[in-house]
Write a protein that holds these residues in place. Structure first.
Motif, PDB file in Angstrom:
ATOM      1  N   MET A  48       0.863  -1.174   0.000  1.00 42.70           N
ATOM      2  CA  MET A  48       0.000   0.000   0.000  1.00 42.70           C
ATOM      3  C   MET A  48       0.903   1.229   0.000  1.00 42.70           C
ATOM      4  O   MET A  48       1.879   1.288   0.738  1.00 42.70           O
ATOM      5  N   GLY A  55       3.429   1.024   3.102  1.00 41.66           N
ATOM      6  CA  GLY A  55       3.502  -0.169   3.925  1.00 41.66           C
ATOM      7  C   GLY A  55       3.134  -1.430   3.181  1.00 41.66           C
ATOM      8  O   GLY A  55       2.983  -1.428   1.957  1.00 41.66           O
ATOM      9  N   ALA A 114      -1.323  -2.029  -4.266  1.00 44.47           N
ATOM     10  CA  ALA A 114      -0.575  -2.737  -5.306  1.00 44.47           C
ATOM     11  C   ALA A 114      -1.366  -4.006  -5.668  1.00 44.47           C
ATOM     12  O   ALA A 114      -2.571  -4.072  -5.432  1.00 44.47           O
ATOM     13  N   VAL A 115      -0.724  -4.977  -6.267  1.00 48.72           N
ATOM     14  CA  VAL A 115      -1.393  -6.256  -6.555  1.00 48.72           C
ATOM     15  C   VAL A 115      -0.857  -7.302  -5.582  1.00 48.72           C
ATOM     16  O   VAL A 115       0.293  -7.234  -5.161  1.00 48.72           O
TER      17      VAL A 115
ATOM     18  N   GLY B  47       5.383  -3.628  -3.604  1.00 45.82           N
ATOM     19  CA  GLY B  47       4.227  -3.183  -4.358  1.00 45.82           C
ATOM     20  C   GLY B  47       4.411  -1.764  -4.863  1.00 45.82           C
ATOM     21  O   GLY B  47       5.104  -0.962  -4.243  1.00 45.82           O
ATOM     22  N   MET B  48       3.812  -1.495  -6.019  1.00 44.36           N
ATOM     23  CA  MET B  48       3.814  -0.143  -6.578  1.00 44.36           C
ATOM     24  C   MET B  48       2.375   0.199  -6.930  1.00 44.36           C
ATOM     25  O   MET B  48       1.657  -0.618  -7.497  1.00 44.36           O
ATOM     26  N   ALA B  49       1.956   1.393  -6.588  1.00 42.19           N
ATOM     27  CA  ALA B  49       0.575   1.781  -6.829  1.00 42.19           C
ATOM     28  C   ALA B  49       0.526   3.149  -7.455  1.00 42.19           C
ATOM     29  O   ALA B  49       1.192   4.076  -6.980  1.00 42.19           O
ATOM     30  N   GLY B  50      -0.206   3.263  -8.549  1.00 43.83           N
ATOM     31  CA  GLY B  50      -0.353   4.544  -9.219  1.00 43.83           C
ATOM     32  C   GLY B  50      -1.799   4.751  -9.630  1.00 43.83           C
ATOM     33  O   GLY B  50      -2.637   3.873  -9.456  1.00 43.83           O
ATOM     34  N   GLU B  51      -2.074   5.913 -10.192  1.00 49.39           N
ATOM     35  CA  GLU B  51      -3.460   6.196 -10.590  1.00 49.39           C
ATOM     36  C   GLU B  51      -3.862   5.395 -11.812  1.00 49.39           C
ATOM     37  O   GLU B  51      -5.015   5.033 -11.985  1.00 49.39           O
ATOM     38  N   LYS B  54      -1.365  -0.536 -11.182  1.00 46.81           N
ATOM     39  CA  LYS B  54      -0.848  -1.028  -9.905  1.00 46.81           C
ATOM     40  C   LYS B  54      -0.136  -2.336 -10.173  1.00 46.81           C
ATOM     41  O   LYS B  54      -0.500  -3.070 -11.110  1.00 46.81           O
ATOM     42  N   GLY B  55       0.889  -2.619  -9.373  1.00 44.57           N
ATOM     43  CA  GLY B  55       1.642  -3.819  -9.659  1.00 44.57           C
ATOM     44  C   GLY B  55       2.566  -4.231  -8.544  1.00 44.57           C
ATOM     45  O   GLY B  55       2.525  -3.682  -7.437  1.00 44.57           O
ATOM     46  N   SER B  56       3.362  -5.233  -8.839  1.00 45.41           N
ATOM     47  CA  SER B  56       4.352  -5.721  -7.891  1.00 45.41           C
ATOM     48  C   SER B  56       5.618  -6.132  -8.627  1.00 45.41           C
ATOM     49  O   SER B  56       5.573  -6.546  -9.781  1.00 45.41           O
ATOM     50  N   ASP B 112       3.669   5.343  -6.460  1.00 46.70           N
ATOM     51  CA  ASP B 112       4.233   5.357  -5.126  1.00 46.70           C
ATOM     52  C   ASP B 112       4.663   3.931  -4.797  1.00 46.70           C
ATOM     53  O   ASP B 112       4.039   2.968  -5.243  1.00 46.70           O
ATOM     54  N   MET B 113       5.724   3.816  -4.020  1.00 45.33           N
ATOM     55  CA  MET B 113       6.246   2.504  -3.650  1.00 45.33           C
ATOM     56  C   MET B 113       5.785   2.115  -2.251  1.00 45.33           C
ATOM     57  O   MET B 113       5.704   2.945  -1.360  1.00 45.33           O
ATOM     58  N   ALA B 114       5.506   0.815  -2.082  1.00 44.51           N
ATOM     59  CA  ALA B 114       5.204   0.280  -0.757  1.00 44.51           C
ATOM     60  C   ALA B 114       6.528  -0.041  -0.047  1.00 44.51           C
ATOM     61  O   ALA B 114       7.557   0.530  -0.397  1.00 44.51           O
ATOM     62  N   SER B 151       4.559  -7.620 -12.468  1.00 47.15           N
ATOM     63  CA  SER B 151       3.134  -7.785 -12.786  1.00 47.15           C
ATOM     64  C   SER B 151       2.409  -6.461 -12.593  1.00 47.15           C
ATOM     65  O   SER B 151       2.472  -5.875 -11.504  1.00 47.15           O
TER      66      SER B 151
END
Lengths: 156, 156
Positions: A48, A55, A114-115, B47-51, B54-56, B112-114, B151
């Motif tokens: 997240m 985190g 994330a996934v 994990g990486m999350a964007g608008e 999202k992925g890992s 953003d990175m987890a 992914s």
């Protein structure tokens, strides 16, 4: 990391299991993780990331617990950690994190998810880098135990 | 997921090993993962999350490779997957993802990175939920092989 950040994951995880699988789970005492934890046979991990905090959330299941959840949610008897079980762990990880994300948003903490990535294997251990504390929370069910881990640090 | 999203991770991973550990790594052929992969003895996942997406990202090392990297980066001889090695995997995961994040930003993809989570154990396998394809990329070094997995799916 505030220990209070664990409560949204606790609440969300128990809600998911109650509503989706009709399985009651009793949370034990949260502890700050000191060493690597011997985990279950299958673990779901999801990251997240937000502007304030970043985190990860992990949930690790023993075979009896995840087999029981899979049977109750899908009506399918499973006896090994196969693709069905892996996908179930992915869904549970997503659902629990999604619920926690909504509860954290009520506290003013916004995250993108994330996934999920799943790890299987009899002897795998989950370990976190030393950049911040990790909170571990065991749960008990009629089928055995599982546990969750939550780790947040300030976003750079 | 576009296979091109793998290139920033390939570039970043080889850069990190070259500049930080003076270890050359030759990437093999990327493949779409069909089944769970038998991994190394220690894996870093982030994990990486964007608008938009999202992925890992996961990187998994055999013992000889991670021991050689640790020795070259820290000057420390290690002979088991201990806390030093786990932290090294966490740092490598962070650095490789940070580099890829910068390259993806040049393409217009912001993330953003987890936080990294590490998995250790002789027999652990990495598996992804069936919500999207996973690209696997093997690398060869003079100390043996390691591999990365990437992914991404559209953010909801």
């Amino acid at each position: 990391m505030k220990a209070e950040f664990v409560n949204p994951f606790l609440t969300s995880m128990t809600n998911v299991l109650t509503t989706m699988a009709q399985i009651d789970s009793q949370p034990g005492k949260p502890t700050v993780k000191k060493t690597s934890t011997a985990s279950g046979v299958v673990t779901g991990i999801i990251g997240m990331a937000g502007e304030q905090l970043k985190g990860s959330f992990a949930v690790s299941f023993s075979e009896p617990v995840i087999f029981a959840i899979t049977k109750r949610m899908l009506g399918e008897e499973v006896s090994s950690v196969d693709e069905t079980v892996i996908d179930m762990v992915g869904e549970l990880t997503n659902m629990a994190t999604g619920g926690a994300k909504a509860l954290l948003a009520e506290q003013g903490f916004e995250f993108d998810m994330a996934v999920p990535v799943m790890i299987s294997g009899k002897d795998h251990r989950i370990e976190h880098s030393s950049s911040g504390p990790t909170i571990v929370l065991p749960f008990n069910t009629e089928y055995g135990d599982f546990f969750i881990e939550v780790s947040f640090i300030p976003a750079a």
